[in-house]
Scaffold this motif. Structure first.
Motif, short mmCIF file in Angstrom:
data_model
loop_
_atom_site.label_atom_id
_atom_site.label_comp_id
_atom_site.label_asym_id
_atom_site.label_seq_id
_atom_site.Cartn_x
_atom_site.Cartn_y
_atom_site.Cartn_z
N HIS A 47 41.85 28.02 38.96
CA HIS A 47 42.75 28.13 37.81
C HIS A 47 41.99 27.69 36.57
O HIS A 47 41.07 26.87 36.66
CB HIS A 47 43.99 27.24 38.01
CG HIS A 47 45.07 27.50 37.03
ND1 HIS A 47 45.97 28.53 37.17
CD2 HIS A 47 45.41 26.86 35.88
CE1 HIS A 47 46.82 28.52 36.15
NE2 HIS A 47 46.50 27.51 35.36
N LEU A 48 42.38 28.23 35.42
CA LEU A 48 41.76 27.87 34.15
C LEU A 48 42.79 27.24 33.21
O LEU A 48 43.95 27.66 33.17
CB LEU A 48 41.21 29.12 33.45
CG LEU A 48 40.01 29.78 34.08
CD1 LEU A 48 39.76 31.14 33.46
CD2 LEU A 48 38.78 28.88 33.92
N TYR A 49 42.34 26.27 32.44
CA TYR A 49 43.10 25.67 31.37
C TYR A 49 42.30 25.93 30.10
O TYR A 49 41.12 25.54 30.03
CB TYR A 49 43.29 24.17 31.61
CG TYR A 49 44.10 23.90 32.85
CD1 TYR A 49 45.49 23.81 32.80
CD2 TYR A 49 43.47 23.77 34.10
CE1 TYR A 49 46.23 23.59 33.95
CE2 TYR A 49 44.22 23.54 35.25
CZ TYR A 49 45.60 23.46 35.16
OH TYR A 49 46.34 23.25 36.30
N ALA A 60 36.95 32.79 28.38
CA ALA A 60 37.51 32.60 29.73
C ALA A 60 37.63 33.92 30.47
O ALA A 60 37.29 34.01 31.66
CB ALA A 60 38.88 31.92 29.62
N HIS A 69 45.42 31.64 34.23
CA HIS A 69 45.14 30.56 33.28
C HIS A 69 46.41 30.00 32.68
O HIS A 69 47.46 30.64 32.68
CB HIS A 69 44.20 31.05 32.18
CG HIS A 69 44.83 32.07 31.27
ND1 HIS A 69 44.77 33.42 31.53
CD2 HIS A 69 45.53 31.94 30.12
CE1 HIS A 69 45.41 34.07 30.58
NE2 HIS A 69 45.89 33.19 29.71
#
Length: 194
Positions: A47-49, A60, A69
């Motif tokens: 997962h991306l923040y 990203a 995300h």
């Protein structure tokens, strides 16, 4: 859990050494290329923040295509106030800029406030990632925000704020500990200093 902290790729403002801060600028063509070239060098993440700024969102997408995300407003860059969009050459004779460089005053958002905001974001994303059971996450943000966050939480600590400076499309791998909040540095990722 492991976290991959990455600074966005190159913008035209970065190339011209401008205070980009809150300006929502796109990646330069060479920034798009750099992100594509960097992508295979990075570990996979679950997962991306990411910062809400266009340059981070696009970075990203290019570094980790298709990864889900979460946009985190507190991951945005420092506000440079009246210096936004300008560079040293344009500001060097400005008395306000001279006072700011000398540390006599703050303009826009003080670096300490940005660091505290980054700390809040780190705590929240750590809690969210732990609740979701992620083992490795990515964070795509900005140089100033990442340096502030690492100054407060990076271990082993470094003497100065700029000792944490990440290149565009570069950053750190770290073990993210939640209590107390800490980033145990495991190494660098992406583009690093030559």
């Amino acid at each position: 859990m492991e976290v991959i902290l990455v600074r966005h790729s190159v913008t035209q403002g970065n190339k011209e050494k401008r205070f980009v801060g809150r300006l929502d600028v796109p990646l330069a063509p060479e920034g798009e290329t750099l992100a594509r070239e960097t992508a295979p060098l990075l570990p996979t993440v679950e997962h991306l923040y990411i910062s809400p700024m266009l340059r981070c969102r696009r970075t990203a997408e290019l570094l980790w295509p298709g990864v889900e995300h979460t946009v985190v407003d507190d991951l945005r860059e420092t506000d440079f106030g009246p210096f936004e969009g300008k560079n040293h050459e344009e500001l060097k004779n400005d008395p306000l800029y001279q006072r700011w460089l000398a540390g006599e005053m703050a303009v826009g958002e003080p670096a300490e406030d940005c660091a505290r905001r980054g700390s809040r974001a780190l705590g929240r994303l750590a809690d969210d990632a732990a609740a979701r059971g992620y083992e490795r996450i990515g964070v795509v943000s900005h140089g100033g925000l990442l340096m502030g966050m690492l100054t407060l939480h990076g271990r082993p600590s470094r003497e100065r704020f700029y000792d944490w400076y990440p290149q565009n499309c570069g950053g750190y791998r770290a073990e993210l500990c939640r209590d107390p909040l800490r980033l145990d540095i495991l190494g660098t990722v992406g583009r690093v200093r030559a």
